[in-house]
Write a protein that holds these residues in place. Structure first.
Motif, PDB file in Angstrom:
ATOM      1  N   GLY A   1     -12.643  -7.169  25.020  1.00 48.27           N
ATOM      2  CA  GLY A   1     -13.608  -8.215  25.317  1.00 48.27           C
ATOM      3  C   GLY A   1     -13.991  -8.918  24.027  1.00 48.27           C
ATOM      4  N   PHE A   2     -14.422 -10.178  24.125  1.00 50.86           N
ATOM      5  CA  PHE A   2     -14.712 -10.970  22.928  1.00 50.86           C
ATOM      6  C   PHE A   2     -16.027 -11.720  23.085  1.00 50.86           C
ATOM      7  N   VAL A   3     -16.821 -11.709  22.007  1.00 51.82           N
ATOM      8  CA  VAL A   3     -18.043 -12.496  21.933  1.00 51.82           C
ATOM      9  C   VAL A   3     -18.028 -13.219  20.590  1.00 51.82           C
ATOM     10  N   PHE A   4     -18.102 -14.548  20.619  1.00 53.96           N
ATOM     11  CA  PHE A   4     -18.049 -15.332  19.391  1.00 53.96           C
ATOM     12  C   PHE A   4     -19.393 -16.005  19.119  1.00 53.96           C
ATOM     13  N   GLN A   5     -19.541 -16.536  17.908  1.00 55.73           N
ATOM     14  CA  GLN A   5     -20.820 -17.124  17.505  1.00 55.73           C
ATOM     15  C   GLN A   5     -21.276 -18.225  18.451  1.00 55.73           C
ATOM     16  N   GLN A   6     -20.371 -19.086  18.848  1.00 49.91           N
ATOM     17  CA  GLN A   6     -20.715 -20.196  19.738  1.00 49.91           C
ATOM     18  C   GLN A   6     -20.408 -19.885  21.205  1.00 49.91           C
ATOM     19  N   GLY A   7     -20.029 -18.653  21.483  1.00 50.41           N
ATOM     20  CA  GLY A   7     -19.791 -18.248  22.864  1.00 50.41           C
ATOM     21  C   GLY A   7     -18.447 -18.664  23.431  1.00 50.41           C
ATOM     22  N   LEU A   8     -17.988 -19.870  23.073  1.00 47.29           N
ATOM     23  CA  LEU A   8     -16.722 -20.409  23.584  1.00 47.29           C
ATOM     24  C   LEU A   8     -16.692 -20.393  25.110  1.00 47.29           C
ATOM     25  N   LEU A   9     -17.829 -20.761  25.698  1.00 51.32           N
ATOM     26  CA  LEU A   9     -17.915 -20.855  27.149  1.00 51.32           C
ATOM     27  C   LEU A   9     -17.449 -22.227  27.604  1.00 51.32           C
TER      28      LEU A   9
ATOM     29  N   ASP B   1     -17.729 -11.684  16.836  1.00 51.67           N
ATOM     30  CA  ASP B   1     -17.662 -12.378  15.547  1.00 51.67           C
ATOM     31  C   ASP B   1     -18.923 -13.215  15.375  1.00 51.67           C
ATOM     32  N   GLU B   2     -19.839 -12.741  14.535  1.00 49.55           N
ATOM     33  CA  GLU B   2     -21.121 -13.413  14.283  1.00 49.55           C
ATOM     34  C   GLU B   2     -21.831 -13.772  15.600  1.00 49.55           C
TER      35      GLU B   2
ATOM     36  N   THR C   1     -16.827   0.764  23.057  1.00 53.26           N
ATOM     37  CA  THR C   1     -16.771   0.645  21.601  1.00 53.26           C
ATOM     38  C   THR C   1     -16.987  -0.801  21.191  1.00 53.26           C
ATOM     39  N   LEU C   2     -17.718  -1.000  20.079  1.00 62.94           N
ATOM     40  CA  LEU C   2     -18.043  -2.336  19.591  1.00 62.94           C
ATOM     41  C   LEU C   2     -17.651  -2.463  18.129  1.00 62.94           C
ATOM     42  N   ILE C   3     -16.947  -3.551  17.812  1.00 61.61           N
ATOM     43  CA  ILE C   3     -16.663  -3.917  16.424  1.00 61.61           C
ATOM     44  C   ILE C   3     -17.225  -5.309  16.223  1.00 61.61           C
ATOM     45  N   VAL C   4     -18.144  -5.468  15.268  1.00 62.15           N
ATOM     46  CA  VAL C   4     -18.838  -6.741  15.099  1.00 62.15           C
ATOM     47  C   VAL C   4     -18.803  -7.199  13.646  1.00 62.15           C
TER      48      VAL C   4
END
Length: 232
Positions: free
Chosen positions: A91-99, A171-172, A199-202
């Motif tokens: 799964g991915f979460v980015f600074q601007q969300g990329l929604l 990522d941020e 698990t989370l890698i940030v």
């Protein structure tokens, strides 16, 4: 049972004359939350992208060990197989969300399931469950431009988890938020990942965000220079 979810050995990556990764070794245990910190240009985002199968390293190897099934050597996969791995296991979460701004909040979340073949109705039902869990009930039909930055990031968190991804890369994720909203988003991110045994890698510049993780590693000039916390 193998307790590590990621095992990286001697990862190297260059972009022209710039060495982004210079022989990185890293093991991430299942259920950990790992913060990667470093100055701009240190190689931390490249490390995240290589671990996530977004970018192929020039050398080295990286194993992903799912909770069920055999380990997979990501670094020898072709792009098609890496893409499938990202869709189904990460799964991915980015600074601007990329929604997707044209879609509603619930459609943005459900889209991750539909891409994997789930029927729309099933995907919407699962997405609604995640929205409720993350305090977003009542916002299902709002478009991204109609909700706050913190709410949008919780939509992104729900999207990263709705497929059942056991490893989430962020990522941020709080980089564009004020301190209180950042804390709220980090609460949601940790609850939905390590709080569920995932698990989370940030990657983060924020020491407060890093302090919430079980381990912090520091990257400089493409190398891990220090680590703190569990398994350091």
């Amino acid at each position: 049972m193998n307790t590590s979810v990621i095992e990286a050995k001697s990862l190297t990556k260059t972009f022209g004359a710039t060495t982004a990764l210079a022989g990185v070794d890293l093991t991430v245990q299942r259920g950990e939350s790992v913060a990667i910190m470093g100055a701009s240009g240190s190689g931390k985002t490249t490390l995240l992208h290589v671990l996530a199968g977004i970018t192929a390293p020039d050398a080295g190897r990286m194993l992903f060990s799912p909770a069920a099934g055999p380990s997979a050597e990501v670094t020898t996969m072709n792009e098609r197989d890496r893409s499938r791995l990202r869709r189904e296991s990460f799964g991915f979460v980015f600074q601007q969300g990329l929604l997707v701004p044209e879609l509603t909040a619930i459609e943005n979340i459900a889209l991750a399931l539909m891409i994997n073949g789930a029927p729309r109705r099933t995907a919407i039902e699962h997405a609604a469950g995640w929205m409720a869990s993350l305090g977003l009930a009542g916002f299902e039909d709002r478009r991204i431009g109609e909700i706050s930055g913190g709410q949008a990031q919780r939509v992104a968190i729900a999207r990263s988890q709705v497929t059942g991804a056991e490893l989430v890369f962020a990522d941020e994720p709080t980089g564009a938020l004020d301190s209180q909203t950042s804390a709220d988003v980090m609460n949601a991110l940790l609850w939905s990942t390590t709080g569920q045994g995932r698990t989370l890698i940030v990657v983060t510049h924020d020491a407060d965000v890093a302090s919430r993780c079980s381990r912090t590693i520091h990257v400089r000039d493409g190398r891990i220079t220090a680590a703190a916390g569990a398994h350091a």
